[in-house]
Write a protein that holds these residues in place. Structure first.
Motif, short mmCIF file in Angstrom:
data_model
loop_
_atom_site.label_atom_id
_atom_site.label_comp_id
_atom_site.label_asym_id
_atom_site.label_seq_id
_atom_site.Cartn_x
_atom_site.Cartn_y
_atom_site.Cartn_z
N TYR A 6 0.84 -1.19 0.00
CA TYR A 6 0.00 0.00 0.00
C TYR A 6 0.87 1.24 0.00
O TYR A 6 1.96 1.26 0.57
CB TYR A 6 -0.93 0.05 1.23
N GLY A 7 0.35 2.31 -0.60
CA GLY A 7 1.01 3.61 -0.57
C GLY A 7 0.51 4.39 0.63
O GLY A 7 -0.21 3.85 1.49
N GLU A 100 -6.04 5.45 -0.10
CA GLU A 100 -4.63 5.21 -0.41
C GLU A 100 -4.29 6.04 -1.63
O GLU A 100 -4.99 6.00 -2.64
CB GLU A 100 -4.41 3.73 -0.71
N LEU A 102 -2.57 6.09 -4.61
CA LEU A 102 -1.90 5.14 -5.49
C LEU A 102 -0.74 5.75 -6.26
O LEU A 102 0.27 5.10 -6.50
CB LEU A 102 -2.91 4.50 -6.46
N LYS A 105 2.68 5.45 -4.32
CA LYS A 105 3.21 4.18 -3.83
C LYS A 105 4.67 3.98 -4.25
O LYS A 105 5.53 3.70 -3.41
CB LYS A 105 2.35 3.01 -4.33
#
Length: 138
Positions: A6-7, A100, A102, A105
């Motif tokens: 996950y970012g 999150e 993205l 990341k």
């Protein structure tokens, strides 16, 4: 190079007049997920009745077929949601999102590999940015 599952994630508490945001808000979130900009980890609606009582509803508890899909329902803990909902005025509501980022990341992995760490982050709401730029535009 390090690979993260996950970012970076962020919590947002977005207040609305009335007891729930309209369907356009869910559609905008769904569009962000569909384009790969964010991953929706959790979404909770909170509302404060005119009498002052707080009610919370997890997106995963709804049966709305038009709702965005969640990756990790329940990531926003009850205490987190309660803390954010405490600021609601009677007759208003909030959408509490955990997303999150993205796009960040691979950047986060590169920072980690280089021994770097984000030590501060400050967001500036879009209305403030737009008001400032429109005032000082040539």
């Amino acid at each position: 190079m390090t690979t993260f599952d996950y970012g970076p994630i962020e919590f947002y508490a977005i207040a609305f007049d009335g007891d729930r945001p309209g369907p356009a808000v869910l559609q905008a979130i769904d569009d962000l997920v569909a384009t790969g900009t964010v991953n929706l980890l959790d979404l909770v609606f909170a509302r404060r009745s005119p009498e002052g009582e707080i009610e919370m509803l997890e997106l995963s508890d709804t049966v709305d077929d038009g709702a965005p899909a969640l990756d990790l329902a329940g990531l926003a803990g009850h205490d987190d949601v309660q803390y954010m909902a405490d600021a609601l005025e009677p007759g208003t509501s909030a959408a509490i999102l955990v997303i999150e980022q993205l796009w960040a990341k691979s950047f986060a992995a590169a920072l980690y590999d280089a021994g770097g760490a984000v030590i501060a982050r400050e967001g500036i709401p879009a209305p403030v940015v737009n008001a400032f730029l429109s005032e000082y535009a040539d």
